[in-house]
Design an enzyme around this catalytic site. Structure first.
Site, PDB file in Angstrom:
ATOM      1  NE  ARG A  14      10.912  77.134  55.695  1.00  0.00           N
ATOM      2  CZ  ARG A  14      10.665  75.727  56.166  1.00  0.00           C
ATOM      3  NH1 ARG A  14      11.359  75.089  56.095  1.00  0.00           N
ATOM      4  NH2 ARG A  14       9.414  75.680  56.619  1.00  0.00           N
ATOM      5  CG  HIS A  28      12.250  68.942  46.286  1.00  0.00           C
ATOM      6  ND1 HIS A  28      12.196  70.231  45.998  1.00  0.00           N
ATOM      7  CD2 HIS A  28      12.172  68.616  47.536  1.00  0.00           C
ATOM      8  CE1 HIS A  28      12.052  70.798  47.069  1.00  0.00           C
ATOM      9  NE2 HIS A  28      11.609  69.688  48.069  1.00  0.00           N
TER      10      HIS A  28
END
Ligand code: AMP
Length: 282
Positions: A191, A40
């Site tokens: 995840r 990110h």
């Protein structure tokens, strides 16, 4: 010293802040679901190179999770996210509540076709792209950015969002950013936290097999044979493979020969509680 980014949670505050930011130039938006990692942050760095001002949205979008999926357990690390974005000099964090995004009576969806019905993620997560397209359309109309940065990690999503912005004249240039990986090749993902230590040791197989298959296809080997063998190798390490496919890199249509256009290999596979996706250019 970096200023702490402003965190806004209402439309009125967003409008005020954006009006101020736009006075000094272009705005880039980086949509995220939080639980930020270096992948990110690479999007944020790219945003800073493209635009004068950077807005990051943090919203875990209930509409893109099916009832049996991990919406409730999805990692939420807001204070840590704000601190990481402060270091990068982000101007604004847009953190709407689910009630703001989907108030009682909400009744409109964006249902994408094209790359969104390619038979990849959509086949296993039928709610997913309608949820993504609806929330991204809302984020784009709320923030009206000049640029929006999305990761190639979610390659089908990137194609869907590019098309959406064009089809609905949203006046935003959607830019794809390369996948950030761990040293052993595993694509960073929020995840990955679901992996046990043993699964974490197995997980880099996905990228290793993708790379090996891409090299073989580039050398002229039969696509079907390479894909079948790659799938077997992934399954042999304990993954339950949802799909492993060679597709046209623009349309995501099936592709029979390297001569038929730029090619991308895409994979999704479950390992324990985690469902991992990855892709690579040929
Ligand atoms: P998410 O918060 O998982 O919805 O992801 C937000 C954005 O970050 C999406 O555009 C993703 O494609 C991108 N992203 C997630 N993981 C990575 C990664 N490892 N490298 C680059 N971009 C990523």
């Amino acid at each position: 010293m970096t200023a702490r980014p402003q965190v806004v949670r209402t439309m009125a505050a967003l409008d005020r802040s954006l009006a101020r930011l736009r006075k000094s130039g272009t705005v880039a938006l980086v949509p995220t679901m939080g639980a930020l990692h270096s992948g990110h942050l690479a999007l944020v760095k790219l945003a800073r190179r493209r635009a004068r001002r950077v807005v990051v949205s943090i919203f875990v979008n209930p509409a893109q999770f099916a009832p049996h999926e991990d919406f409730g357990n999805y990692p939420r690390t807001f204070a840590h996210d704000v601190a990481a974005l402060a270091v990068l000099g982000v101007d604004l964090i847009w953190a709407p509540s689910p009630e703001l995004m989907y108030p009682a009576g909400f009744a409109t969806q964006i249902v994408p076709a094209g790359a969104a019905i390619a038979g990849l993620e959509d086949k296993f997560r039928p709610h997913f792209f309608t949820g993504v397209a609806t929330v991204v359309t809302k984020l784009f109309t709320q923030c009206r950015p000049n640029f929006a940065i999305f990761g190639e990690k979610d390659f089908q999503q990137l194609k869907v969002v590019m098309r959406l912005a064009q089809d609905l004249n949203l006046r935003v240039k959607v830019i794809g950013a390369p996948t950030v990986r761990e040293r052993d090749g595993l694509a960073l993902s929020s995840r990955n936290l679901y992996l046990s230590p043993q699964e974490r040791a197995t997980a880099p197989t996905l990228h290793r097999v993708l790379s090996a298959c891409a090299a073989k296809i580039a050398d002229g080997a039969s696509i079907a044979a390479v894909i079948a063998e790659g799938r077997k190798t992934i399954e042999a390490t304990g993954f339950d493979v949802d799909y492993f496919e060679a597709r046209h890199a623009e349309t995501l249509a099936p592709i029979a020969s390297a001569k038929d256009g730029p090619m991308r290999l895409l994979v999704a596979a479950k390992l324990g509680k985690a469902r991992l996706i990855d892709n690579i250019a040929v």
